[in-house]
Enzyme design. Structure first.
Site, mmCIF file in Angstrom:
data_model
loop_
_atom_site.group_PDB
_atom_site.id
_atom_site.type_symbol
_atom_site.label_atom_id
_atom_site.label_comp_id
_atom_site.label_asym_id
_atom_site.label_seq_id
_atom_site.Cartn_x
_atom_site.Cartn_y
_atom_site.Cartn_z
ATOM 1 N N ASP A 55 1.095 -8.141 -2.118
ATOM 2 C CA ASP A 55 1.015 -7.932 -0.675
ATOM 3 C C ASP A 55 2.376 -8.087 -0.010
ATOM 4 O O ASP A 55 2.688 -7.380 0.942
ATOM 5 C CB ASP A 55 -0.002 -8.899 -0.056
ATOM 6 C CG ASP A 55 -1.410 -8.356 -0.193
ATOM 7 O OD1 ASP A 55 -1.594 -7.161 0.099
ATOM 8 O OD2 ASP A 55 -2.297 -9.101 -0.625
ATOM 9 N N CYS A 72 2.124 -14.991 -8.344
ATOM 10 C CA CYS A 72 0.964 -14.439 -9.037
ATOM 11 C C CYS A 72 0.775 -12.955 -8.737
ATOM 12 O O CYS A 72 -0.282 -12.400 -8.989
ATOM 13 C CB CYS A 72 -0.292 -15.229 -8.696
ATOM 14 S SG CYS A 72 -0.549 -15.459 -6.958
ATOM 15 N N GLU A 100 2.620 -14.116 1.245
ATOM 16 C CA GLU A 100 2.461 -12.676 1.030
ATOM 17 C C GLU A 100 2.678 -11.871 2.310
ATOM 18 O O GLU A 100 2.527 -10.664 2.330
ATOM 19 C CB GLU A 100 1.112 -12.345 0.383
ATOM 20 C CG GLU A 100 -0.076 -13.114 0.866
ATOM 21 C CD GLU A 100 -1.335 -12.878 0.025
ATOM 22 O OE1 GLU A 100 -1.300 -12.115 -0.946
ATOM 23 O OE2 GLU A 100 -2.363 -13.476 0.369
ATOM 24 N N HIS A 122 -6.938 -2.904 -6.190
ATOM 25 C CA HIS A 122 -7.608 -3.972 -6.925
ATOM 26 C C HIS A 122 -8.329 -3.458 -8.176
ATOM 27 O O HIS A 122 -8.466 -4.179 -9.153
ATOM 28 C CB HIS A 122 -8.533 -4.759 -5.995
ATOM 29 C CG HIS A 122 -7.743 -5.680 -5.127
ATOM 30 N ND1 HIS A 122 -7.361 -5.357 -3.857
ATOM 31 C CD2 HIS A 122 -7.178 -6.886 -5.404
ATOM 32 C CE1 HIS A 122 -6.624 -6.344 -3.360
ATOM 33 N NE2 HIS A 122 -6.497 -7.280 -4.277
HETATM 34 C C1 PEP Z 1 -0.770 -10.616 -4.173
HETATM 35 O O1 PEP Z 1 -0.939 -10.112 -3.064
HETATM 36 O O2 PEP Z 1 0.288 -10.547 -4.810
HETATM 37 C C2 PEP Z 1 -1.870 -11.346 -4.810
HETATM 38 C C3 PEP Z 1 -1.663 -12.074 -5.861
HETATM 39 O O3 PEP Z 1 -3.106 -11.190 -4.276
HETATM 40 P P1 PEP Z 1 -4.025 -9.876 -4.382
HETATM 41 O O4 PEP Z 1 -3.383 -8.926 -5.362
HETATM 42 O O5 PEP Z 1 -5.360 -10.335 -4.833
HETATM 43 O O6 PEP Z 1 -4.020 -9.358 -2.997
HETATM 44 MG MG MG Z 2 -2.681 -10.619 -1.865
#
Ligand code: PEP
Ligand code: MG
Length: 761
Positions: A629, A676, A605, A363
């Site tokens: 994910d 996303c 995910e 992150h």
């Molecule tokens: C993902 O897992 O692709 C997502 C958009 O969520 P995050 O990256 O915040 O886990």
């Molecule tokens: Mg995610």
């Protein structure tokens, strides 16, 4: 015994005197195995042979002189085969090579094991004995274990250019090169600022004292403060603790005397180290002296010393915290950079980020991308704590870091930066134009946000909506759960700014690598544990407050509110969440606030959701894929672990197949489909997803115009042909090569970052 040796191995690099430490290690191994010789040969810098780096039992005056060619002798053979060689009479082996004056003649038994790091032979560890005998299995296993641990230290020492045979301190090489993973694109040139977790003694960097008198003063103040704490502790415990227990605290006070720890620390500061570094060095020396003791009671005293060290450090850091100044072109460097650290340097002074741990999918990397700050993650061999205040180049496209770069490398990178600036200006022209292919296929480009600063950056780049609001990000920078009103104000700020565009709010997605200091989750395997919707379904009070805040924030606005649920792995979870959202809606209406019903969508995910995508799509208002994910869970690869980061391939055929299956399922239900994950922000990913029929690509604002440029310069028919070819490929490597070639063939190579002048490593 193995524990003791493990500790010595760890200290090899930490003490900063590699040569002396390997020599010490050889002595300990010789003693532990009861052999007559232990030698350590290390691959020479030109990679053509092995240099005798340490020996106990052979002629030590030949250390640093004896070099065996790669194909020479038994050492060479161990290196070539990358496996142990165990012989009872070495001199009769056809590969035995006689080295004059090394003093090997009397020894028959030979056991050599390779020192291997990430598949590369860094050296060979050898023990020898007069008596002709084969070393037994346990001896062999012991040496193999040690060698595996030594390998990391050798790689580290090699990377920082530690002299391997001379007795001198670490000397950072000029134009040093370290490999990591691409974290956030872009090139940054700047001055390193090393950050370390608060009160983590092992994480304190070495740093020259700016002013020795000031450092001595800081040290004195911190020590005095700890003394005072201990004195008051003694006072308050006098009546409740027996005298002998209290004696322990008295002992603490003595340890802090000038004749003990304090004196040693002052001495190190006088030699030029800053107070925190001196503290770390002295505490470590004392602790390791205790740790090697056989007596359990004395070993435990090491813990007391460490405890004292942490107390003093806490004061030193508190005193120092207030007066930190950063250079204007700061490159944040650390063992493990956290999202909070990113915020510690003012945004206009932060140029780049380098983290020894983590990967491009952590992150922190996602945040760096959102902020448009080039980042390199997982630079495992980087001696982060030795890098304070030096010039660094960070190439976030390729995951490269250069320390103290040569003039030529600096010039090369300055020119690459200029090229990037020119392309960025060209991209700027696109912000008002629609994202449409040359044959008229319209695609929505939305943004992923989390920080308030994302709003302006996103609108500035022409974002058509928010595809993912990571609501946990503002939660992470607080010291308690934000209230409904606080959340509502924050969400409203985004919704108003984006009005009348749609805003997708993801409900709190904590767990995994995202923790809240005020809601700690301790788990062995957090990515498979209590994460995302699992947490909030167990805590409806948190969920309901959040949903109510979202609904109220949207009151009276034209833009659609879309609520998205993370980590859904079953219809049951989805239905339970929907029921809670209905409840929150009813409560808000009951309060008399006029709100629209939100659209409720599912974030796919988890692999289970791929197989149930059609059922989920039927009951959802929209579907989006969280490919970060999804890739992690499909490939069983921790998205944060640099050791396996190379295997984390978003264009792995299995991932692409899953993405297409989801697209088919959602199309069959005629529901809007978005994505996303980070894949959507890459040129190749965007092309494939557009071809699959994803309606919305949501990404960091940083990538938006680049992706728009690609889409505007391609035909959907070409993209579909590419997808058809990719669907027949078997490996990620094939897919990657093909897509890169196609991007070049279609005249789109401008989106692929230029590669900085590489050196072979
Ligand atoms: C993902 O897992 O692709 C997502 C958009 O969520 P995050 O990256 O915040 O886990
Ligand atoms: Mg995610």
């Amino acid at each position: 015994m193995l524990n003791v040796l493990r500790k010595i191995v760890q200290d090899v690099t930490q003490e900063g005197n590699f040569a002396a430490s390997v020599q010490l290690l050889a002595a300990h191994i010789k003693e532990a195995l009861g052999t007559e010789v232990c030698s350590i040969y290390l691959a020479s810098t030109d990679g053509n042979g092995y240099l005798l780096a340490a020996t106990e039992g052979l002629n030590a005056s030949r250390i640093g002189e004896v070099i065996l060619a790669q194909d020479q002798g038994l050492v060479g053979l161990v290196g070539r085969r990358s496996e142990p060689l165990n012989l009872d009479t070495a001199p009769s082996h056809p590969n035995f090579h006689f080295v004059p004056e090394i003093g090997e003649e009397p020894f028959n038994a030979f056991l050599g094991v390779p020192i291997l790091h990430q598949g590369r032979v860094l050296g060979v560890l050898v023990v020898q004995q007069r008596e002709p005998r084969r070393f037994d299995e346990s001896e062999e296993a012991f040496l193999v274990t040690l060698s595996a641990q030594l390998a990391t230290s050798v790689a580290h020492a090699e990377a920082v250019g530690s002299p391997i045979v001379a007795d001198s301190a670490i000397n950072l090489i000029d134009d040093g090169y370290f490999k990591g993973f691409a974290g956030a694109p872009g090139i940054a040139i700047g001055t390193s600022v090393v950050m370390h977790p608060i009160a983590d003694l092992d994480a304190v960097p070495s740093r020259p004292a700016e002013d020795i008198t000031v450092e001595l003063m800081l040290l004195d103040r911190a020590i005095e403060a700890v003394r005072n704490d201990i004195r008051s502790l003694i006072q308050s415990l006098t009546t409740s603790l027996p005298q002998e227990e209290l004696a322990l605290f008295e002992a603490y006070l003595h340890m802090l005397d000038d004749s003990a720890l304090a004196g040693d620390m002052r001495e190190v500061v006088r030699r030029g180290e800053w107070a925190q570094g001196a503290l770390r060095k002295v505490i470590r020396q004392h602790v390791s002296r205790f740790e090697v003791m056989d007596d359990e009671y004395l070993r435990e005293r090491g813990t007391d010393v460490k405890d004292l060290g942490i107390r003093v450090l806490a004061y030193l850091q508190r005193i120092r915290e207030k007066k930190t100044q950063f250079p204007d072109n700061a490159i944040l460097v650390g063992e493990e950079i956290t999202p909070a650290m990113l915020g510690a340097i003012p945004a206009d002074q932060l140029r780049g980020v380098v983290s020894v741990r983590g990967s491009g999918n952590s992150h922190v990397a996602i945040l760096a991308r959102a902020m448009g700050i080039p980042a390199v993650m997982g630079a495992l061999d980087l001696p982060a704590y030795e890098l304070e205040g030096i010039t660094l180049i960070v190439d976030g496209h390729y995951g490269d870091v250069y320390t103290q770069p040569s003039e030529q490398r600096l010039l090369e990178n300055i020119s690459l930066l200029d090229q990037e600036r020119v392309f960025a200006e060209e991209l700027n022209e696109l912000k008002e134009l629609p994202c449409v292919t040359q044959d008229g296929w319209r695609l929505q480009l939305w943004v992923n946000v989390g920080l308030t600063s994302d709003i302006t950056r996103s609108l500035d780049r022409g974002a058509e909506g928010i595809g993912l609001f990571r609501t946990e990000v503002p939660f992470m920078s607080q010291d308690r759960f934000p209230t409904e009103l606080e959340q509502r104000n924050l969400y409203r700020e985004h919704m108003e700014a984006f009005e009348p565009r749609p805003v997708t709010m993801r409900t709190l997605d904590i767990g995994g690598d995202k923790s809240l200091s005020y809601f700690p989750i301790q788990e062995e395997n957090p990515f498979l544990g209590w994460r995302g919707i699992r947490v909030t379904l167990d805590h409806p009070e948190i969920f309901l407050v959040q949903v109510r805040a979202m609904l109220k924030a949207n009151a009276g606005l034209l833009g659609d509110l879309r609520i998205m649920l993370p980590m859904i792995s079953s219809l049951t979870e989805f239905r339970r969440s929907k029921r809670l959202i209905d409840q929150a809606y009813a409560e808000v209406v009951e309060e008399g606030v006029q709100v629209k019903r939100p659209q409720v969508g599912v974030l796919i995910e988890v692999p289970a959701a791929v197989y149930q995508a059609r059922l989920l799509a039927k009951e959802a208002d929209f579907v989006a894929v969280g490919s970060n994910d999804l890739t992690q869970y499909l490939l069983a690869i921790d998205r944060n672990n640099p050791r396996v980061a190379e295997l984390y391939q978003e264009i792995h055929p299995a991932v692409i197949t899953a993405l297409r299956e989801v697209a088919r399922a959602v199309h069959a239900e005629e529901k809007p489909l978005g994505i996303c994950g980070e894949l959507a922000g890459t040129p190749a990913g965007a092309i494939l997803l557009m071809a699959m029929g994803y309606h919305v690509l949501s990404m960091n604002a940083t990538h938006l115009l680049r992706v728009k440029w690609v889409i505007r310069n391609i035909k959907r028919s070409d993209a579909r042909r590419m997808l058809a070819r990719v669907m027949r490929m078997h490996t990620a490597e094939e897919v990657s090569l093909f897509l890169n070639r196609e991007i070049v063939r279609l005249g789109l190579s401008k989106v692929m970052p230029a590669r900085s002048g590489k050196v072979a490593h």
